[in-house]
Design a protein around this motif. Structure first.
Motif, PDB file in Angstrom:
ATOM      1  N   UNK A 202       0.876  -1.176   0.000  1.00 10.18           N
ATOM      2  CA  UNK A 202       0.000   0.000   0.000  1.00 10.18           C
ATOM      3  C   UNK A 202       0.911   1.224   0.000  1.00 10.18           C
ATOM      4  N   UNK A 203       0.761   2.094  -0.994  1.00  9.24           N
ATOM      5  CA  UNK A 203       1.649   3.245  -1.116  1.00  9.24           C
ATOM      6  C   UNK A 203       1.071   4.458  -0.395  1.00  9.24           C
ATOM      7  N   UNK A 204       1.945   5.182   0.277  1.00  9.69           N
ATOM      8  CA  UNK A 204       1.544   6.393   0.994  1.00  9.69           C
ATOM      9  C   UNK A 204       2.773   7.289   1.159  1.00  9.69           C
ATOM     10  N   UNK A 205       2.527   8.565   1.337  1.00 10.02           N
ATOM     11  CA  UNK A 205       3.610   9.516   1.604  1.00 10.02           C
ATOM     12  C   UNK A 205       3.934   9.442   3.093  1.00 10.02           C
ATOM     13  N   UNK A 206       5.029   8.775   3.444  1.00 16.25           N
ATOM     14  CA  UNK A 206       5.381   8.603   4.856  1.00 16.25           C
ATOM     15  C   UNK A 206       6.794   9.095   5.171  1.00 16.25           C
ATOM     16  N   UNK A 207       7.394   9.843   4.260  1.00 15.46           N
ATOM     17  CA  UNK A 207       8.757  10.307   4.496  1.00 15.46           C
ATOM     18  C   UNK A 207       8.779  11.805   4.793  1.00 15.46           C
ATOM     19  N   UNK A 208       9.863  12.244   5.394  1.00 19.26           N
ATOM     20  CA  UNK A 208      10.102  13.668   5.610  1.00 19.26           C
ATOM     21  C   UNK A 208      10.783  14.251   4.378  1.00 19.26           C
ATOM     22  N   UNK A 209      10.260  15.373   3.891  1.00 16.07           N
ATOM     23  CA  UNK A 209      10.859  15.978   2.702  1.00 16.07           C
ATOM     24  C   UNK A 209      12.295  16.417   3.008  1.00 16.07           C
ATOM     25  N   UNK A 210      13.102  16.474   1.963  1.00 19.26           N
ATOM     26  CA  UNK A 210      14.491  16.877   2.082  1.00 19.26           C
ATOM     27  C   UNK A 210      14.735  18.121   1.233  1.00 19.26           C
ATOM     28  N   UNK A 211      15.722  18.911   1.626  1.00 18.16           N
ATOM     29  CA  UNK A 211      16.123  20.059   0.810  1.00 18.16           C
ATOM     30  C   UNK A 211      16.545  19.562  -0.569  1.00 18.16           C
ATOM     31  N   UNK A 212      16.048  20.238  -1.597  1.00 19.87           N
ATOM     32  CA  UNK A 212      16.339  19.826  -2.967  1.00 19.87           C
ATOM     33  C   UNK A 212      15.211  19.064  -3.620  1.00 19.87           C
ATOM     34  N   UNK A 213      14.253  18.547  -2.829  1.00 21.51           N
ATOM     35  CA  UNK A 213      13.060  17.935  -3.411  1.00 21.51           C
ATOM     36  C   UNK A 213      12.257  19.002  -4.153  1.00 21.51           C
ATOM     37  N   UNK A 214      11.284  18.577  -4.941  1.00 19.46           N
ATOM     38  CA  UNK A 214      10.441  19.505  -5.681  1.00 19.46           C
ATOM     39  C   UNK A 214       9.060  19.574  -5.046  1.00 19.46           C
ATOM     40  N   UNK A 215       8.586  20.791  -4.796  1.00 20.02           N
ATOM     41  CA  UNK A 215       7.276  20.973  -4.191  1.00 20.02           C
ATOM     42  C   UNK A 215       6.186  20.644  -5.213  1.00 20.02           C
TER      43      UNK A 215
END
Length: 391
Positions: A202-215
């Protein structure tokens, strides 16, 4: 309406601030906004982009940066011996692959007792608030004795291939290939793992964003520490429904009351102003929230003409509506000037022997330390005009 009021308040306070998405936490409801003032001493972290995105990292989302050096795809997972490598760093060094090519596996047990294996890229961090949202409730790390009993695995070599428990995978794993995962047996990993082919999740957003990611709008994310200075919780009927709190509309129909919770922190706003605007000499208060508008420094003892002029000017400044901090201590000029800069009133006026000789009052704007001269005649009014021009 409320957000607009908050915006104007913080603008008038002279702060740099952002309004961003936030976690509703125990308050619950339909959503929450936080007002964050960036500064190095902040206890929160905000994800920002030049595309206008702003969110507390507790809930911020974005597209992950690609893995540099991702191994090529294999037809099927291949076991590889990895003795004594129970960490991401150790496996990465042994196999010569980047941390982002590893699958980090975190076994948890929900509040209802369900074992769940949470997996994400090896170079990413789990976001516990997002995980709670994905699971629909709380969870805890599995105990060592539960690894074999509930998950059929061993510590340090946990992986999703053949997992006995439900797998929740972070969105950043979708579409990757050539990954390395624990083989669920001691001293062994699997290489060439592909999510979707070799394990279902089951896919879900469970990570903390990092600098350099795209909003979500495509801008590059940067992370800044910040002080939370205000919040708005959109509670909806979260509390009124169980309480049966209703009203009658214009048609006489009974409807549930919609609620909101609104908070501004005066002490936090003051702290943010100090952190954002201070320099090496001390505080530099914005005019709107300064404890005093003007600091009047007199360099002269009792009975002197300088002291008499300062006393008269003090009264005139009060008459034109300025709050004045009057420094008439028996101390040297250096001490008085240093203390004035430390306390940070927006404007400093100095009366001394040189003032009388020149026929002018010395004025210094605290922010930027710009010097001005005000003629003795009408000095209070001129000081008020100068003060009103300050940020």
């Amino acid at each position: 309406l409320h957000a607009g009021a908050y915006d104007r308040i913080l603008d008038r306070c002279g702060l740099e601030w952002y309004r961003g998405e936030a976690d509703v936490g125990m308050m619950g409801g339909l959503g929450a906004d936080e007002y964050m003032a960036p500064c190095a001493a902040g206890e929160n972290e905000v994800a920002l982009s030049d595309a206008g995105y702003a969110a507390n990292v507790e809930v911020a989302s974005g597209d992950a940066q690609p893995v540099d050096g991702l191994p090529g795809a294999l037809d099927a997972p291949e076991p590889v011996d990895t003795p004594g490598t129970e960490s991401i760093v150790a496996v990465s060094e042994l196999l010569g692959v980047p941390a982002g090519a590893l699958i980090k596996a975190l076994p948890v047990v929900t509040d209802e007792g369900e074992p769940v294996l949470v997996v994400l890229r090896g170079d990413h961090r789990l976001n516990e608030i997002k995980l709670r949202s994905a699971l629909g409730g709380g969870s805890r790390p599995a105990h060592p004795e539960e690894l074999g009993e509930l998950f059929g695995t061993v510590a340090g070599y946990i992986g999703p291939v053949g997992a006995r428990a439900r797998v929740v995978a972070d969105l950043a794993l979708r579409g990757l290939h050539g990954l390395v995962a624990g083989a669920n047996e001691g001293d062994r990993h699997l290489r060439g793992v592909e999510p979707g082919r070799d394990f279902e999740a089951d896919y879900a957003d469970v990570r903390t964003v990092e600098a350099g990611d795209r909003c979500p709008a495509g801008g590059e994310i940067r992370l800044e520490p910040a002080i939370e200075v205000g919040n708005i919780f959109k509670l909806g009927t979260r509390f009124t429904e169980p309480l049966g709190a209703t009203y009658l509309d214009e048609a006489g129909s009974e409807r549930l009351i919609w609620m909101g919770s609104y908070g501004l922190g005066p002490a936090r706003i003051a702290a943010a102003a100090v952190e954002q605007l201070a320099d090496e000499h001390g505080i530099a208060w914005p005019r709107s929230i300064a404890p005093f508008d003007v600091e009047l420094v007199v360099l002269g003892k009792d009975g002197t003409d300088e002291r008499a002029l300062a006393e008269r000017l003090y009264a005139e400044l009060a008459d034109v509506g300025l709050d004045v901090l009057y420094d008439d201590r028996d101390a040297g000029p250096g001490t008085k000037f240093a203390d004035a800069e430390l306390l940070g009133a927006p404007l400093r006026l100095t009366v001394g022997r040189r003032t009388l000789e020149a026929g002018e009052i010395e004025a210094q704007v605290r922010r930027g330390r710009e010097d001005h001269s005000l003629t003795l005649e009408g000095a209070a009014g001129a000081a008020a005009d100068l003060w009103r021009s300050l940020p």
